[in-house]
Structures are given as structure tokens and as C-alpha cells.
Scaffold this motif. Structure first.
Motif, PDB file in Angstrom:
ATOM      1  N   LEU A   1       0.855  -1.190   0.000  1.00 13.74           N
ATOM      2  CA  LEU A   1       0.000   0.000   0.000  1.00 13.74           C
ATOM      3  C   LEU A   1       0.888   1.235   0.000  1.00 13.74           C
ATOM      4  CD1 LEU A   1      -2.697  -0.877   2.729  1.00 13.74           C
ATOM      5  CD2 LEU A   1      -2.754  -1.371   0.263  1.00 13.74           C
ATOM      6  N   SER A   2       0.567   2.183  -0.868  1.00 12.92           N
ATOM      7  CA  SER A   2       1.249   3.478  -0.879  1.00 12.92           C
ATOM      8  C   SER A   2       0.173   4.547  -0.839  1.00 12.92           C
ATOM      9  CB  SER A   2       2.113   3.640  -2.133  1.00 12.92           C
ATOM     10  OG  SER A   2       2.731   4.920  -2.148  1.00 12.92           O
ATOM     11  N   GLY A   3       0.134   5.300   0.252  1.00 11.07           N
ATOM     12  CA  GLY A   3      -0.906   6.294   0.430  1.00 11.07           C
ATOM     13  C   GLY A   3      -0.341   7.674   0.660  1.00 11.07           C
ATOM     14  N   GLU A   4      -0.953   8.648   0.013  1.00  9.75           N
ATOM     15  CA  GLU A   4      -0.553  10.056   0.139  1.00  9.75           C
ATOM     16  C   GLU A   4      -1.572  10.787   1.005  1.00  9.75           C
ATOM     17  OE1 GLU A   4      -1.283  14.150  -0.785  1.00  9.75           O
ATOM     18  OE2 GLU A   4      -2.308  12.659  -2.012  1.00  9.75           O
ATOM     19  N   SER A   5      -1.088  11.545   1.995  1.00  8.40           N
ATOM     20  CA  SER A   5      -1.941  12.368   2.852  1.00  8.40           C
ATOM     21  C   SER A   5      -3.010  11.495   3.506  1.00  8.40           C
ATOM     22  CB  SER A   5      -2.539  13.514   2.027  1.00  8.40           C
ATOM     23  OG  SER A   5      -3.079  14.511   2.865  1.00  8.40           O
ATOM     24  N   LEU A   6      -4.299  11.781   3.271  1.00  8.51           N
ATOM     25  CA  LEU A   6      -5.370  10.958   3.829  1.00  8.51           C
ATOM     26  C   LEU A   6      -5.180   9.496   3.444  1.00  8.51           C
ATOM     27  CD1 LEU A   6      -8.156  10.524   5.169  1.00  8.51           C
ATOM     28  CD2 LEU A   6      -9.202  11.188   2.976  1.00  8.51           C
ATOM     29  N   GLY A   7      -4.721   9.250   2.213  1.00 12.75           N
ATOM     30  CA  GLY A   7      -4.487   7.873   1.792  1.00 12.75           C
ATOM     31  C   GLY A   7      -3.437   7.171   2.632  1.00 12.75           C
ATOM     32  N   GLY A   8      -2.429   7.918   3.102  1.00 15.97           N
ATOM     33  CA  GLY A   8      -1.443   7.341   3.996  1.00 15.97           C
ATOM     34  C   GLY A   8      -2.038   6.963   5.340  1.00 15.97           C
ATOM     35  N   TRP A   9      -2.928   7.793   5.823  1.00 15.31           N
ATOM     36  CA  TRP A   9      -3.627   7.523   7.087  1.00 15.31           C
ATOM     37  C   TRP A   9      -4.436   6.229   6.965  1.00 15.31           C
ATOM     38  CZ3 TRP A   9      -7.225  11.904   9.413  1.00 15.31           C
ATOM     39  CH2 TRP A   9      -7.542  11.610  10.741  1.00 15.31           C
ATOM     40  N   VAL A  10      -5.183   6.106   5.857  1.00 14.07           N
ATOM     41  CA  VAL A  10      -5.989   4.903   5.625  1.00 14.07           C
ATOM     42  C   VAL A  10      -5.084   3.680   5.487  1.00 14.07           C
ATOM     43  CG1 VAL A  10      -7.620   3.782   4.050  1.00 14.07           C
ATOM     44  CG2 VAL A  10      -7.849   6.229   4.553  1.00 14.07           C
ATOM     45  N   ALA A  11      -3.992   3.817   4.745  1.00 15.31           N
ATOM     46  CA  ALA A  11      -3.073   2.693   4.560  1.00 15.31           C
ATOM     47  C   ALA A  11      -2.474   2.246   5.893  1.00 15.31           C
ATOM     48  CB  ALA A  11      -1.974   3.089   3.581  1.00 15.31           C
ATOM     49  N   ALA A  12      -2.077   3.205   6.725  1.00 18.92           N
ATOM     50  CA  ALA A  12      -1.498   2.869   8.025  1.00 18.92           C
ATOM     51  C   ALA A  12      -2.526   2.197   8.923  1.00 18.92           C
ATOM     52  CB  ALA A  12      -0.949   4.132   8.691  1.00 18.92           C
ATOM     53  N   TRP A  13      -3.738   2.714   8.945  1.00 17.70           N
ATOM     54  CA  TRP A  13      -4.810   2.129   9.762  1.00 17.70           C
ATOM     55  C   TRP A  13      -5.084   0.684   9.317  1.00 17.70           C
ATOM     56  CZ3 TRP A  13      -7.254   4.180  13.991  1.00 17.70           C
ATOM     57  CH2 TRP A  13      -8.429   3.558  14.439  1.00 17.70           C
ATOM     58  N   THR A  14      -5.098   0.484   8.001  1.00 19.75           N
ATOM     59  CA  THR A  14      -5.317  -0.857   7.463  1.00 19.75           C
ATOM     60  C   THR A  14      -4.195  -1.791   7.885  1.00 19.75           C
ATOM     61  OG1 THR A  14      -6.459   0.098   5.543  1.00 19.75           O
ATOM     62  CG2 THR A  14      -5.696  -2.177   5.341  1.00 19.75           C
ATOM     63  N   ALA A  15      -2.954  -1.331   7.805  1.00 19.82           N
ATOM     64  CA  ALA A  15      -1.819  -2.166   8.189  1.00 19.82           C
ATOM     65  C   ALA A  15      -1.850  -2.522   9.673  1.00 19.82           C
ATOM     66  CB  ALA A  15      -0.515  -1.454   7.848  1.00 19.82           C
ATOM     67  N   ALA A  16      -2.325  -1.596  10.504  1.00 19.65           N
ATOM     68  CA  ALA A  16      -2.389  -1.846  11.951  1.00 19.65           C
ATOM     69  C   ALA A  16      -3.506  -2.805  12.322  1.00 19.65           C
ATOM     70  CB  ALA A  16      -2.568  -0.522  12.695  1.00 19.65           C
ATOM     71  N   HIS A  17      -4.655  -2.669  11.656  1.00 19.96           N
ATOM     72  CA  HIS A  17      -5.844  -3.433  12.044  1.00 19.96           C
ATOM     73  C   HIS A  17      -6.100  -4.660  11.173  1.00 19.96           C
ATOM     74  CE1 HIS A  17      -6.459   0.542  13.913  1.00 19.96           C
ATOM     75  NE2 HIS A  17      -7.131  -0.117  14.826  1.00 19.96           N
ATOM     76  N   HIS A  18      -5.459  -4.733  10.031  1.00 20.93           N
ATOM     77  CA  HIS A  18      -5.628  -5.883   9.129  1.00 20.93           C
ATOM     78  C   HIS A  18      -4.256  -6.279   8.574  1.00 20.93           C
ATOM     79  CE1 HIS A  18     -10.000  -5.211   9.215  1.00 20.93           C
ATOM     80  NE2 HIS A  18      -9.684  -3.936   9.157  1.00 20.93           N
ATOM     81  N   PRO A  19      -3.342  -6.678   9.438  1.00 21.00           N
ATOM     82  CA  PRO A  19      -1.960  -6.921   9.011  1.00 21.00           C
ATOM     83  C   PRO A  19      -1.824  -8.030   7.977  1.00 21.00           C
ATOM     84  CG  PRO A  19      -2.330  -7.734  11.245  1.00 21.00           C
ATOM     85  CD  PRO A  19      -3.526  -6.922  10.883  1.00 21.00           C
ATOM     86  N   ASP A  20      -2.798  -8.931   7.919  1.00 17.10           N
ATOM     87  CA  ASP A  20      -2.734 -10.020   6.956  1.00 17.10           C
ATOM     88  C   ASP A  20      -2.964  -9.558   5.522  1.00 17.10           C
ATOM     89  OD1 ASP A  20      -5.372  -9.443   7.940  1.00 17.10           O
ATOM     90  OD2 ASP A  20      -6.115 -11.189   6.850  1.00 17.10           O
ATOM     91  N   ARG A  21      -3.369  -8.284   5.332  1.00 15.12           N
ATOM     92  CA  ARG A  21      -3.662  -7.794   3.981  1.00 15.12           C
ATOM     93  C   ARG A  21      -2.551  -6.911   3.408  1.00 15.12           C
ATOM     94  NH1 ARG A  21      -9.100  -8.528   2.838  1.00 15.12           N
ATOM     95  NH2 ARG A  21      -8.312  -8.519   0.690  1.00 15.12           N
ATOM     96  N   VAL A  22      -1.516  -6.640   4.212  1.00 15.10           N
ATOM     97  CA  VAL A  22      -0.506  -5.654   3.799  1.00 15.10           C
ATOM     98  C   VAL A  22       0.879  -6.278   3.796  1.00 15.10           C
ATOM     99  CG1 VAL A  22       0.513  -3.401   4.293  1.00 15.10           C
ATOM    100  CG2 VAL A  22      -1.913  -3.799   4.763  1.00 15.10           C
ATOM    101  N   ASN A  23       1.598  -6.107   2.705  1.00 16.05           N
ATOM    102  CA  ASN A  23       2.988  -6.549   2.625  1.00 16.05           C
ATOM    103  C   ASN A  23       3.916  -5.438   3.109  1.00 16.05           C
ATOM    104  OD1 ASN A  23       2.611  -9.200   1.649  1.00 16.05           O
ATOM    105  ND2 ASN A  23       2.237  -8.430  -0.414  1.00 16.05           N
ATOM    106  N   ARG A  24       4.174  -4.452   2.257  1.00 19.65           N
ATOM    107  CA  ARG A  24       4.967  -3.293   2.646  1.00 19.65           C
ATOM    108  C   ARG A  24       4.120  -2.036   2.525  1.00 19.65           C
ATOM    109  NH1 ARG A  24      11.330  -3.670   2.062  1.00 19.65           N
ATOM    110  NH2 ARG A  24      11.557  -5.811   2.788  1.00 19.65           N
ATOM    111  N   LEU A  25       4.572  -1.003   3.226  1.00 13.07           N
ATOM    112  CA  LEU A  25       3.764   0.194   3.390  1.00 13.07           C
ATOM    113  C   LEU A  25       4.597   1.432   3.077  1.00 13.07           C
ATOM    114  CD1 LEU A  25       1.001   1.251   4.588  1.00 13.07           C
ATOM    115  CD2 LEU A  25       2.119   1.226   6.821  1.00 13.07           C
TER     116      LEU A  25
END
Length: 309
Positions: free
Chosen positions: A126-150
Motif C-alpha cells: 500500500l502506498s498512500g498520500e496524505s489521507l491515503g497514507g492515514w488509511v493505509a497505516a490504519w489498514t496495516a495496523a488493524h488488518h496486518p494479513d492484507r498488507v505486505n509493505r507500506l
């Protein structure tokens, strides 16, 4: 502690001085697919605009507040050389659906995961800019099985400063309520260090989004995250950020209007496995102002291999 070896050199990125003619010019030689996919989100079916290109590991790109997938127009061809790239308009943004619900971080995350499910993506970078970064980070924290690198690209206002929230809220509301060329240009220019890089095409696209039927109401649902009382449930905090197991690249700039390098230092202290890359002479959109460096940073980080412990 793990060490890394870099992958073979990435394909040549566009030269830093390459002239930008138009978004269509950036995509002219790229085989891509633009479609709309229905994604269930909290009882709503969200018609979601999606652009996909390339082959390789999945990489999903997330834009910022009030944005749309064209934020990555200058990067799609370069990334598609090594990744199966998915860029999309988040719920309530761009030309995706505008359901009548606040677009809080959990809703935006549910939309991302629903889209990944619809596309058959189990795990992705996941690569997120601004709000997208916030969403990407939240996803990585709460759904770690869905994210490889951030990759967190100018994620913005990590310190939750009220003055930054108010500036973003005021400039966005002004542009949506009075979407004349001058007002919208000021909103787009907020993203850039080099204001002369704001094109008529970008301004026209924003005006088209802001004048969509129902968008005046939708922007209020977008901007709930600039309300401190609502934001507190999702605000950047070491408790949840510290749960992010994915290796993380912080991609910052030296002229980001939403947060300085002091905020990057906060995240570096909270994240278990993170490194910082600073893009100089750029504002909130390094992916547009410095595409060659943006691409090089992504290729180096996302294609790195971990050595066995």
C-alpha cells in the motif's frame, strides 16, 4: 533485527526534467484498464472508479483528501513496469459513489478492503498520500494479513494540529462551494511547492469533481476528519501505530504544508520497522513534483529482499 539487500536496479524512471504535457500523455504508452466496480461498504454499494496496469506484486495507491486517482498520473507507467498497480477513487471522492455516511477512517478502510476482495487481491503493498497514507497505516495496523509493505507519502498532520485541520477544511469548503477557476486553483496549489506546476488540466479535473451532483454534501462527510471530536477516535497515536508490522517507508518532503520533519520523527519512533526518505524541493505531492525520485524510492524499498535471520 533484519537486514536487507536491494533488488536489481529498477527500470529507468522518467528523467526529472521530463516535460509534463497532459495526463493522457503520461498514459499514452501504458496498457491500462479503467473501470467501475461495485464495492459493498457498511450497507451501501459504492460504485468505485479503478485504474489498473502492469504485472507483478500488487501495489495499491491511495490519494488524499478531496482527491482522485489522477494524483498518480505521472507515476503509473513507471510503477507498472514492476507491479500490478491499482489506483482508485476512495469512497466519497473523485468519480466514486457518494453514500450518505461520514467518511471516517474505518469506512475508508472498509472500502479499500472491499475493493481488494472484489479484485481478488489477498495481500498488497500500500502506498498512500496524505489521507491515503492515514488509511493505509490504519489498514496495516488493524488488518496486518492484507498488507505486505507500506509507503506513507506526506501522510499529514501526525500531531493533529487544529490550525492545520482548519486550513484544510476552509480551503476545501471554499473551493467546493464556489468552484470558480481561481478558488479551485488555490486549493490545488496548496499541494505544490512549485506553484507553476499546477496545470489547467488539474484545476479542471478538480472543478469537475467539485461540481458533481451531491458533492457539496459529500465534502462535509469527507471533512468530518478535520473535526477534533470525531478525529480523536482515529488520530495518529503510538498505541495503534506501534502495531504496524509491515516494513514502512516514510516519504516526506522539505516543504509539506501539513507537517514537518518533526512529525516524521514521531512516526519513526512509533513504527517498529520504518525508514525515512526526504524528497527535497517539493510540497505535499512529491509524486507529481518529483516523479523520478518518487519512483526510485518505491522500486528500491518495495523490491528489497529480506535476508534470512
Amino acid at each position: 533485527m533484519t537486514s536487507e539487500t536491494h533488488a536489481p536496479p529498477a527500470p529507468p524512471a522518467p528523467p526529472a526534467g521530463r516535460e509534463h504535457l497532459s495526463i493522457w500523455d503520461e498514459l499514452a504508452d501504458l496498457d491500462h484498464e479503467l473501470s467501475h466496480i461495485d464495492v459493498p461498504v457498511g450497507g451501501h454499494t459504492v460504485r468505485t472508479r479503478v485504474l489498473r496496469a502492469g504485472t507483478g506484486p500488487d501495489l495499491v495507491l491511495l490519494h488524499g483528501t478531496g482527491g482522485h486517482l489522477e494524483a498518480y498520473a505521472r507515476d503509473l507507467a513507471g510503477l507498472a513496469a514492476d507491479f500490478r498497480v491499482t489506483a482508485y477513487d476512495m469512497v466519497g471522492h473523485g468519480w466514486s459513489g457518494l453514500p450518505d455516511t461520514p467518511y471516517t477512517i474505518d469506512v475508508l478502510t472498509a472500502h479499500l478492503l472491499g475493493l481488494m476482495d472484489a479484485l481478488g487481491i489477498g495481500r498488497a503493498h500500500l502506498s498512500g498520500e496524505s489521507l491515503g497514507g492515514w488509511v493505509a497505516a490504519w489498514t496495516a495496523a488493524h488488518h496486518p494479513d492484507r498488507v505486505n509493505r507500506l509507503v506513507l507519502n506526506t501522510p499529514g498532520n501526525i500531531a493533529n494540529k487544529p490550525e492545520v485541520m482548519e486550513k484544510l477544511r476552509a480551503s476545501t469548503l471554499a473551493a467546493v462551494r464556489s468552484p470558480d477557476e481561481e478558488t479551485v486553483r488555490r486549493r490545488v496549489a496548496f499541494l505544490f511547492h512549485h506553484k507553476d506546476m499546477v496545470t489547467d488540466e488539474l484545476v479542471g479535473l478538480r472543478r469537475a469533481v467539485y461540481t458533481r451532483p451531491g458533492f457539496t454534501e459529500a465534502v462535509e462527510r469527507i471533512l468530518v476528519l478535520q473535526d477534533p471530536e470525531i478525529r480523536k477516535d482515529f488520530a495518529w497515536d503510538p498505541v495503534w501505530v506501534g502495531r504496524i508490522a509491515a516494513p514502512t517507508l516514510l516519504l516526506w518532503t522539505d516543504h509539506d504544508p501539513t507537517g514537518g520533519l518533526d512529525e516524521a520523527a514521531l512516526l519513526l519512533g512509533w513504527l517498529p520497522d520504518a525508514r525515512l526518505h526526504v524528497v527535497t524541493d517539493a510540497g505535499h505531492w512529491p509524486q507529481w513534483e518529483k516523479p523520478a525520485e518518487f519512483l526510485a524510492a518505491h522500486h528500491t524499498f518495495l523490491l528489497a529482499r529480506k535476508d534470512p535471520a
